[in-house]
Design a protein around this motif. Structure first.
Motif, PDB file in Angstrom:
ATOM      1  N   ASP A 198       0.836  -1.206   0.000  1.00 42.16           N
ATOM      2  CA  ASP A 198       0.000   0.000   0.000  1.00 42.16           C
ATOM      3  C   ASP A 198       0.870   1.255   0.000  1.00 42.16           C
ATOM      4  O   ASP A 198       0.501   2.281  -0.557  1.00 42.16           O
ATOM      5  CB  ASP A 198      -0.933   0.011   1.210  1.00 42.16           C
ATOM      6  N   ARG A 201       2.195   1.737  -3.517  1.00 46.24           N
ATOM      7  CA  ARG A 201       1.117   2.228  -4.364  1.00 46.24           C
ATOM      8  C   ARG A 201       0.881   3.719  -4.120  1.00 46.24           C
ATOM      9  O   ARG A 201       0.646   4.487  -5.055  1.00 46.24           O
ATOM     10  CB  ARG A 201      -0.146   1.438  -4.060  1.00 46.24           C
ATOM     11  N   ALA A 204       3.439   5.704  -5.962  1.00 47.17           N
ATOM     12  CA  ALA A 204       3.136   5.763  -7.400  1.00 47.17           C
ATOM     13  C   ALA A 204       1.964   6.696  -7.681  1.00 47.17           C
ATOM     14  O   ALA A 204       1.910   7.350  -8.716  1.00 47.17           O
ATOM     15  CB  ALA A 204       2.831   4.358  -7.924  1.00 47.17           C
ATOM     16  N   SER A 205       1.021   6.761  -6.739  1.00 49.58           N
ATOM     17  CA  SER A 205      -0.180   7.576  -6.972  1.00 49.58           C
ATOM     18  C   SER A 205       0.066   9.052  -6.728  1.00 49.58           C
ATOM     19  O   SER A 205      -0.753   9.885  -7.076  1.00 49.58           O
ATOM     20  CB  SER A 205      -1.310   7.106  -6.065  1.00 49.58           C
ATOM     21  N   GLU A 207       0.428  10.339  -3.700  1.00 53.42           N
ATOM     22  CA  GLU A 207      -0.024  10.709  -2.363  1.00 53.42           C
ATOM     23  C   GLU A 207       1.182  10.980  -1.454  1.00 53.42           C
ATOM     24  O   GLU A 207       1.125  11.796  -0.542  1.00 53.42           O
ATOM     25  CB  GLU A 207      -0.886   9.588  -1.785  1.00 53.42           C
ATOM     26  N   GLU A 235       7.199   2.148 -11.958  1.00 51.88           N
ATOM     27  CA  GLU A 235       7.209   3.606 -11.869  1.00 51.88           C
ATOM     28  C   GLU A 235       8.005   4.141 -10.695  1.00 51.88           C
ATOM     29  O   GLU A 235       8.235   5.337 -10.588  1.00 51.88           O
ATOM     30  CB  GLU A 235       5.764   4.121 -11.781  1.00 51.88           C
TER      31      GLU A 235
ATOM     32  N   GLU B  57      -8.619   1.564  -4.402  1.00 52.16           N
ATOM     33  CA  GLU B  57      -7.232   2.007  -4.321  1.00 52.16           C
ATOM     34  C   GLU B  57      -6.758   2.631  -5.648  1.00 52.16           C
ATOM     35  O   GLU B  57      -7.437   2.559  -6.664  1.00 52.16           O
ATOM     36  CB  GLU B  57      -6.327   0.835  -3.941  1.00 52.16           C
ATOM     37  N   PHE B  58      -5.564   3.179  -5.598  1.00 54.92           N
ATOM     38  CA  PHE B  58      -4.949   3.769  -6.769  1.00 54.92           C
ATOM     39  C   PHE B  58      -4.869   2.720  -7.874  1.00 54.92           C
ATOM     40  O   PHE B  58      -4.321   1.643  -7.674  1.00 54.92           O
ATOM     41  CB  PHE B  58      -3.557   4.281  -6.396  1.00 54.92           C
ATOM     42  N   ARG B  59      -5.434   3.032  -9.025  1.00 54.64           N
ATOM     43  CA  ARG B  59      -5.550   2.102 -10.139  1.00 54.64           C
ATOM     44  C   ARG B  59      -6.261   0.815  -9.743  1.00 54.64           C
ATOM     45  O   ARG B  59      -5.955  -0.265 -10.238  1.00 54.64           O
ATOM     46  CB  ARG B  59      -4.176   1.779 -10.722  1.00 54.64           C
ATOM     47  N   LYS B  72      -9.553   7.587  -7.082  1.00 56.18           N
ATOM     48  CA  LYS B  72      -9.183   6.720  -5.965  1.00 56.18           C
ATOM     49  C   LYS B  72      -9.801   7.286  -4.711  1.00 56.18           C
ATOM     50  O   LYS B  72     -10.061   8.490  -4.610  1.00 56.18           O
ATOM     51  CB  LYS B  72      -7.660   6.607  -5.822  1.00 56.18           C
ATOM     52  N   LEU B  76      -8.714   3.508   4.016  1.00 55.76           N
ATOM     53  CA  LEU B  76      -7.999   2.965   5.181  1.00 55.76           C
ATOM     54  C   LEU B  76      -8.008   3.990   6.319  1.00 55.76           C
ATOM     55  O   LEU B  76      -6.975   4.528   6.706  1.00 55.76           O
ATOM     56  CB  LEU B  76      -6.569   2.602   4.804  1.00 55.76           C
ATOM     57  N   TYR B 155      -5.579  -3.767   9.891  1.00 58.03           N
ATOM     58  CA  TYR B 155      -5.286  -3.378   8.523  1.00 58.03           C
ATOM     59  C   TYR B 155      -5.687  -1.924   8.286  1.00 58.03           C
ATOM     60  O   TYR B 155      -5.009  -1.191   7.567  1.00 58.03           O
ATOM     61  CB  TYR B 155      -6.028  -4.312   7.554  1.00 58.03           C
ATOM     62  N   GLU B 438       0.304 -10.172   0.984  1.00 55.59           N
ATOM     63  CA  GLU B 438      -0.109  -9.081   0.111  1.00 55.59           C
ATOM     64  C   GLU B 438      -0.355  -9.532  -1.318  1.00 55.59           C
ATOM     65  O   GLU B 438      -0.054  -8.844  -2.276  1.00 55.59           O
ATOM     66  CB  GLU B 438       0.894  -7.916   0.173  1.00 55.59           C
TER      67      GLU B 438
END
Lengths: 335, 470
Positions: A198, A201, A204-205, A207, A235, B57-59, B72, B76, B155, B438
């Motif tokens: 996470d 990710r 990459a996004s 954030e 990326e 989530e992202f993508r 997105k 969480l 989580y 994961e």
């Protein structure tokens, strides 16, 4: 009824595996491990009985079971819990020429209480569009004012972060480590949450720009079979921290023989097998971890990140400060 | 605390809307939706968590659907967790409140039209208070489940009682501190239960009013029909269609490397669940049976006490039982309890005894006490009265108790993880392993199988309660 069935199946398996058995409590839950265990069963004729759960729970179970415990081997995915088990007198030291040959000294306990079977580097993953790697250095560099609102990682309760902080305490003392935590928290792009992938990710996004993660997650992501994950992994870039100083923090997956192991000889055979060139190669390919056996090369993508200097501080030193790390993280408001 | 209050509010809102719609009205797709509203019960909260993270989530799936990487939504966090628990837990309110809404008699409805109340007013003045105990009972179940959750909150990075127990136990190795937090949790739950008891006493309305004829459902027309359909569709979209869609998508993504050992895990799960559920429901039957004939003052108290087990995190129950099993084994001089199925089944009993006691008691309360005397006269002994009279009469209640247990146990994770014997993995354990590595999309197939098996139990349960109502 169940008891009878269990007994029957036990008898049956004993005929199949004439060389006895070995009981494993493992925190690792990877399919590559299961495949290796199967291979060991086939070549040695020793049957492996396996329970997987969280490391803390397995250590608790060992400690409660005491001399009654059926477990021969404890495998964890982090040094902290192995150290904890050693401290609580749940392990025994063994001598094995093979293990000494297969594993460098700083990756095994000096009393033979635990042995690393794989390595993971706790490194930075960054967005090359927004971060100039020349500005990055050791873990403390993440506390620089210029990275405010750019850094992320998991919660401090996560074992990998606990061990990282413990290693920082071991190198720099408590006071500087608290400063590190405060600086890190101050630079967080968001409150810690989610798992390692996470974090990648989120980088990459856009954030966040830099994340502290374990090396193998990026390898797994890049080869996951999920197109989106594979694209994301391409990326971001990897940065090995502390190359001019201590070296990047290394955590291990490790195995130990329990104090009252009923099948000690078989247990030693299994750990020796796990550190052999063949098994190490499969662990490296299957889960993108760094092999501990120096004769074995890491998997393609992992090797492509290049060689790096690793922190060779004895891991027992890291284990010693794990509990302190929890305290300091709480004091510094690292959730 | 926010989590509990937030979840409670949403569970009540969604639960009441869905149960009111399904019990009182007929509209386009109403039969279909009353099944959809119950099915989220088949999903463990953690699977909802995984699927929604994968969706938003992202993508994630949502941005892929619209081919726009800027879409997105970060779930969480606290709001996300409240959302997840609300959609996972609202069926508890739905199931209980629906029965109670459906039981409202014709006389009540006639009285409403006499007073010329409009439907909205009637809902708040008449229907809601009449169903209050059922709604409250459902909400309590939802809260207890939320309190005992560990995986999902961890989580989502939310600190709850459960997380506190683990942090002090395993983080600081401070068993005393962990016990203190656990005691605070138990006292808290105990007060909720006492509160529930007193509320129930205060609101003990009887809706039967001598007329046993149930009020007929109202057929909705025109825009009301459309409106009811849209509300139902939106609720089902979020509580069922999206998560199921994500699981299906993941399964397709994984189609070439599909791991069919999942069926092996399924077989293990089935074996264990059926044996445990059967044991627990039988135990509940005997406990309630003997309480009925040999009542004591403490019985009510012990009943409340057994409810507590429901709120204790599974892992705490498990480690507690490890201590007991080990003590027993030491006295025996050999390993018997530790690492056996017995201890695992015992853990399930501690966790879920409350819910099974509930369904058995419910069944017994429907049996007229005059039958007790009759059975004493005509049956030779206890055995005969149990097998010839009570078991046949209670069959539907025992079966629904069994099914509820089956669903709960299939979803249970922490106790199973710690206590299961060597080489014994269930579907829930397999999903945990993949998720903690994961490999979210690989959880699609085993999750789908798990949900399918629990869903069939849920449907069977739905079918049973429907028949009971007729």
């Amino acid at each position: 009824m169940i008891k009878k069935l269990a007994l029957c199946s036990l008898l049956f398996t004993n005929i199949l595996f004439a060389n006895g058995e070995v009981n494993v409590y493992s925190q690792r839950h990877y399919d590559s491990d299961k495949a290796l265990f199967k291979k060991f069963e086939e070549t040695s004729g020793i049957k492996i009985n396996l329970i997987t759960a969280k490391a803390e729970e397995l250590v608790s179970r060992l400690s409660i079971e005491g001399s009654n415990s059926p477990a021969d081997i404890l495998i964890t995915a982090d040094i902290g819990n192995l150290y904890e088990a050693k401290e609580r007198d749940l392990l025994q030291g063994i001598n094995s020429k093979i293990l000494e040959e297969n594993i460098p000294a700083h990756l095994r306990d000096e009393d033979g209480n635990w042995f690393a079977i794989t390595k993971r580097a706790r490194l930075f993953v960054y967005n090359p569009k927004t971060i100039d790697p020349a500005k990055l250095d050791d873990y403390f560099s993440l506390t620089k004012p210029e990275f405010k609102g750019k850094v992320i990682t998991r919660t401090s309760t996560n074992a990998y972060n606990k061990s990282l902080l413990a290693s920082i305490i071991a190198h720099n003392g408590e006071e500087k480590s608290l400063e590190f935590v405060k600086g890190l928290v101050n630079n967080f792009a968001r409150a810690p949450k989610g798992a390692d992938k996470d974090q990648i990710r989120a980088v990459a996004s856009g954030e966040a720009d830099i994340a502290i993660v374990n090396s193998y997650y990026l390898g797994v992501m890049a080869n996951s079979g999920d197109k989106v994950d594979e694209a994301i992994a391409k990326e971001v870039k990897v940065f090995f921290p502390a190359q001019k100083t201590t070296g990047a923090h290394i955590n291990i997956s490790g195995a130990a023989i329990t104090k009252f192991a009923p099948n000690k000889e078989n247990a030693i055979k299994l750990i020796e097998f796990l550190t052999s060139e063949q098994a190490q190669g499969e662990l490296a390919q299957g889960n993108y971890e760094y092999p501990v056996n120096p004769k074995v090369k890491p998997a393609g993508i992992v090797a492509s990140w290049g060689e790096f200097k690793e922190d060779t501080i004895p891991l027992n030193e890291v284990g010693k400060y794990t509990r302190k790390a929890v305290e300091i993280a709480t004091k510094g408001n690292w959730k | 605390m926010y989590l509990i209050i937030g979840t409670a509010i949403f569970v009540i809102i969604i639960g009441v809307i869905t149960s009111y719609l399904s019990a009182r009205f007929e509209y386009f797709g109403s039969k279909f939706f009353s099944i959809c509203f119950i099915l989220p019960l088949a999903y463990p909260a953690y699977i909802f968590g995984y699927t929604y993270v994968g969706f938003f989530e992202f993508r994630g799936l949502l941005s892929q659907l619209f081919n726009d990487t800027t879409i997105k939504l970060d779930i969480l966090n606290m709001s996300g967790a409240i959302f997840i628990f609300s959609i996972a837990m609202f069926p508890y309110v739905f199931i209980l409140a629906r029965v109670s809404f459906a039981m409202i008699s014709k006389t009540v409805v006639e009285l409403i039209s006499l007073h010329n109340l409009n439907p909205v007013k009637a809902f708040f003045i008449v229907f809601l208070p009449l169903s209050y105990p059922a709604i409250f009972a459902g909400t309590i179940l939802a809260i207890m489940e939320t309190l005992s959750d560990y995986g999902t909150v961890l989580y989502f990075g939310i600190e709850t009682f459960s997380v506190g127990v683990f942090k002090s136990w395993f983080g600081y190795n401070d068993l005393g501190g962990a016990i203190n937090i656990a005691i605070v949790l138990l006292v808290f739950v105990f007060f909720i239960l006492i509160f529930e008891h007193s509320v129930r006493k205060k609101f003990r309305f009887s809706s039967s009013t001598n007329s046993n004829e149930k009020a007929p459902k109202i057929k909705l027309q025109g825009k009301y029909n459309f409106f009811a359909f849209i509300i139902s569709f939106i609720i089902s979209l979020f509580t069922l269609f999206i998560p199921t869609g994500v699981l299906l998508y993941w399964t397709i993504l994984d189609i070439n490397t599909l791991d069919f050992t999942a069926f092996e895990y399924l077989f293990n799960s089935l074996k264990l669940n059926i044996i445990s559920s059967f044991f627990i429901i039988s135990l509940a039957f005997f406990v309630v049976y003997f309480l009925r004939f040999f009542p004591t003052k403490i019985s009510n108290f012990t009943h409340k006490l057994s409810m507590l087990g429901y709120s204790i995190p599974g892992a705490v129950v498990a480690v507690g039982l490890l201590l007991i099993a080990n003590y027993l084994d030491h006295s025996l001089g050999f390993m018997f309890f530790s690492g056996s199925f017995i201890i695992l089944i015992f853990a399930y009993t501690t966790r879920y005894f409350a819910s099974s006691i509930g369904s058995v008691e419910n069944g017994f309360s429907k049996i007229n006490s005059s039958l007790d005397d009759t059975s004493k006269i005509f049956c030779k002994n206890e055995k005969e009265s149990i097998f010839k009279i009570y078991l046949p009469l209670l069959k539907p209640y025992l079966l629904s108790g069994f099914l509820i247990l089956y669903i709960d146990i299939a979803k249970e994770l922490p106790a199973t993880l710690i206590l299961r014997p060597f080489n014994f993995d269930t579907l829930a354990v397999r999903i945990y392993e993949l998720a903690s590595n994961e490999m979210l999309y690989k959880t699609g197939f085993p999750s789908l199988i798990l949900v399918l098996t629990t869903a069939s139990a849920v449907l069977l349960l739905n079918f049973k309660t429907k028949r009971k109502q007729k």
